[in-house]
Design a protein around this motif. Structure first.
Motif, PDB file in Angstrom:
ATOM      1  N   ALA A   1      37.721  -8.246   2.535  1.00 45.09           N
ATOM      2  CA  ALA A   1      38.132  -8.860   1.271  1.00 45.09           C
ATOM      3  C   ALA A   1      36.947  -9.619   0.699  1.00 45.09           C
ATOM      4  O   ALA A   1      36.193 -10.266   1.436  1.00 45.09           O
ATOM      5  N   ILE A   2      36.765  -9.513  -0.614  1.00 48.12           N
ATOM      6  CA  ILE A   2      35.741 -10.307  -1.297  1.00 48.12           C
ATOM      7  C   ILE A   2      36.464 -11.402  -2.062  1.00 48.12           C
ATOM      8  O   ILE A   2      37.307 -11.132  -2.910  1.00 48.12           O
TER       9      ILE A   2
ATOM     10  N   ALA B   1      35.903 -11.651   5.466  1.00 50.05           N
ATOM     11  CA  ALA B   1      35.893 -12.133   4.082  1.00 50.05           C
ATOM     12  C   ALA B   1      34.463 -12.421   3.650  1.00 50.05           C
ATOM     13  O   ALA B   1      33.697 -13.049   4.389  1.00 50.05           O
ATOM     14  N   LEU B   2      34.109 -11.943   2.472  1.00 46.72           N
ATOM     15  CA  LEU B   2      32.825 -12.253   1.853  1.00 46.72           C
ATOM     16  C   LEU B   2      33.063 -13.244   0.728  1.00 46.72           C
ATOM     17  O   LEU B   2      33.762 -12.933  -0.245  1.00 46.72           O
ATOM     18  N   LEU B   3      32.516 -14.437   0.845  1.00 45.84           N
ATOM     19  CA  LEU B   3      32.696 -15.485  -0.163  1.00 45.84           C
ATOM     20  C   LEU B   3      31.538 -15.453  -1.145  1.00 45.84           C
ATOM     21  O   LEU B   3      30.378 -15.619  -0.755  1.00 45.84           O
ATOM     22  N   LEU B   4      31.854 -15.247  -2.421  1.00 43.60           N
ATOM     23  CA  LEU B   4      30.839 -15.268  -3.464  1.00 43.60           C
ATOM     24  C   LEU B   4      31.346 -16.100  -4.639  1.00 43.60           C
ATOM     25  O   LEU B   4      32.535 -16.068  -4.963  1.00 43.60           O
ATOM     26  N   PRO B   5      30.445 -16.829  -5.305  1.00 46.53           N
ATOM     27  CA  PRO B   5      30.858 -17.570  -6.492  1.00 46.53           C
ATOM     28  C   PRO B   5      31.370 -16.618  -7.569  1.00 46.53           C
ATOM     29  O   PRO B   5      31.097 -15.415  -7.543  1.00 46.53           O
TER      30      PRO B   5
ATOM     31  N   PHE C   1      26.137  -5.572   0.236  1.00 47.63           N
ATOM     32  CA  PHE C   1      27.124  -5.738   1.302  1.00 47.63           C
ATOM     33  C   PHE C   1      28.075  -4.550   1.337  1.00 47.63           C
ATOM     34  O   PHE C   1      28.349  -3.969   2.395  1.00 47.63           O
ATOM     35  N   LEU C   2      28.579  -4.156   0.174  1.00 46.78           N
ATOM     36  CA  LEU C   2      29.505  -3.026   0.109  1.00 46.78           C
ATOM     37  C   LEU C   2      28.813  -1.706   0.426  1.00 46.78           C
ATOM     38  O   LEU C   2      29.437  -0.779   0.959  1.00 46.78           O
ATOM     39  N   THR C   3      27.532  -1.605   0.098  1.00 45.57           N
ATOM     40  CA  THR C   3      26.778  -0.399   0.448  1.00 45.57           C
ATOM     41  C   THR C   3      26.719  -0.232   1.962  1.00 45.57           C
ATOM     42  O   THR C   3      26.940   0.870   2.492  1.00 45.57           O
TER      43      THR C   3
END
Length: 422
Positions: free
Chosen positions: A120-121, A85-89, A106-108
């Motif tokens: 999952a983001i 999991a990538l946590l972003l505001p 990150f996705l690149t």
């Protein structure tokens, strides 16, 4: 040329902590969490589930009969996917551009190396409590958590006592006085850090030191004061004599009387060098006041450019000879790691932002670190786009992360990597 005020505001927002974002959620697996740091099976020993040896039938037996006697071949079961999991505001928050840069990087990296990774983001609120709630929920569902993105949120999570999964934080925690905050055993902080850059410059200066005092110059902007202080503390540990000096900034420029006073002290005290915890425009001002003979060292913030150099006017010959550290993404287009990834697209009439470029690069390396952890590598090195990375994450033991950025010097108006790197 940008103004000092805009530059300092951008950096304080981008790399000091209150960053932001958006989200694309990909489906999560229903299986229980996969233990990431379990010990691998001993190589060379037979497995309890190994296929039996084929039956020996008389010579001349047809392949079909041989196959029927041996039974169907059994392919090894596929490993359960690692859930990350990538946590972003929230992408609608005040700092959406910053988090979007991290997300894109990150996705690149994920698109080039995603074997057995289910990503999952996760969208979160901007505040540290919102991020803490999102982190707690994500750590219950996923095997690896990447985030938070802000200094305050990283500090909150690190102090929460609830880090139970491998966690790759995207910022450095706030300092606890003069000592670094001790991170939990399963947490790495990989964020770009002006403090760490300043310490790296101090190590560099110690290798090339000349006798005499060192001046560390900043204004009253928070990130500059932190950089000057970090440089001073590390330099003193190395046995160097450092005095910090703070210049005022009326009308968003360094004070003329302050610069005159500094020039007078330089003439009288003849320091060995100056560490500039300033941005590029301010460093140009300071250089014009103290002259070109005195060595100047600084951080990535005296490099206001990206590697997209379409504008021939994007040069700072006034800084020729000034030394700095910055990430390979900003300095080395021919670096193998850098050349592997595309540059983020910008509009034709848009000037690329160096700070957003650095956050894009951070996203790339954050994924590569998380991917290495997912491969059950307790310790590994990465030739990264943000520097040479050393990672150590041992289950139940001590975590360790170090980034060595590239040393460069201004030549013909551009920062160029040094031939010798300490």
């Amino acid at each position: 040329m940008f103004t000092g005020s805009k530059k300092m505001t951008a950096y304080a927002a981008l790399l000091a902590g209150l960053l932001a974002p958006w989200m694309v959620a990909l489906p999560a697996a229903a299986a229980d969490s996969v233990p990431l740091l379990a010990q691998a099976a001993t190589p060379g020993l037979p497995s309890a589930t190994s296929d039996p040896a084929p039956l020996a039938l008389p010579p001349g037996t047809s392949p079909e009969m041989q196959s029927a006697a041996n039974g169907p071949s059994m392919a090894p079961p596929a490993a359960a996917p690692i859930r990350m999991a990538l946590l972003l505001p929230s992408r609608t928050g005040a700092f959406g551009a910053a988090a979007d840069a991290v997300r894109t990087g990150f996705l690149t990296a994920y698109s080039r190396q995603k074997e057995n990774i289910q990503l999952a983001i996760v969208e979160t609120g901007d505040s540290a409590p919102d991020m803490q709630r999102a982190y707690d929920e994500a750590s219950g569902k996923y095997d690896i958590v990447v985030g938070p993105l802000s200094r305050s949120a990283v500090t909150a999570v690190a102090q929460s006592g609830r880090v139970s999964k491998p966690t790759v934080a995207l910022a450095q925690p706030d300092m606890n006085g003069e000592a670094d905050l001790q991170l939990p055993a399963q947490m790495l902080a990989v964020g770009l850090s002006i403090d760490e850059e300043a310490r790296q410059v101090a190590n560099w200066v110690e290798k090339e030191k000349a006798p005499g005092k060192i001046f560390a110059i900043s204004t009253n902007i928070a990130w500059q004061k932190r950089a000057a202080r970090s440089f001073q503390l590390r330099a003193r540990q190395l046995g160097l004599q450092v005095e910090t000096l703070e210049l005022s900034t009326p009308a968003n420029a360094l004070s003329a009387p302050g610069l005159a006073q500094l020039a007078k002290r330089v003439e009288q005290e003849k320091p060995a060098l100056i560490f500039v915890a300033l941005d590029a425009a301010q460093t140009v001002q300071l250089r014009s006041a103290v002259g070109n003979e005195l060595p100047l060292y600084g951080t990535s913030q005296i490099n206001p450019y990206t590697l997209k150099r379409d504008n021939p006017n994007d040069k700072l010959p006034e800084l020729d000879g000034v030394r700095l550290v910055d990430i390979p993404w900003q300095l080395q287009p021919d670096n193998v790691a850098v050349a592997r990834y595309p540059r983020p697209a910008v509009n034709d009439n848009e000037r690329p932002s160096p700070d957003l470029a650095r956050l894009y690069a951070l996203g790339i390396d954050a994924y590569r670190v998380a991917y290495g952890i997912a491969q059950r590598q307790s310790g590994f090195d990465i030739d990264g786009v943000t520097g040479r990375l050393t990672v150590n994450m041992i289950g139940g033991g001590t975590t360790y992360f170090q980034r060595q950025e590239t040393q460069a010097v201004y030549q013909d108006g551009w920062p160029v990597p040094m031939a010798d790197q300490y």
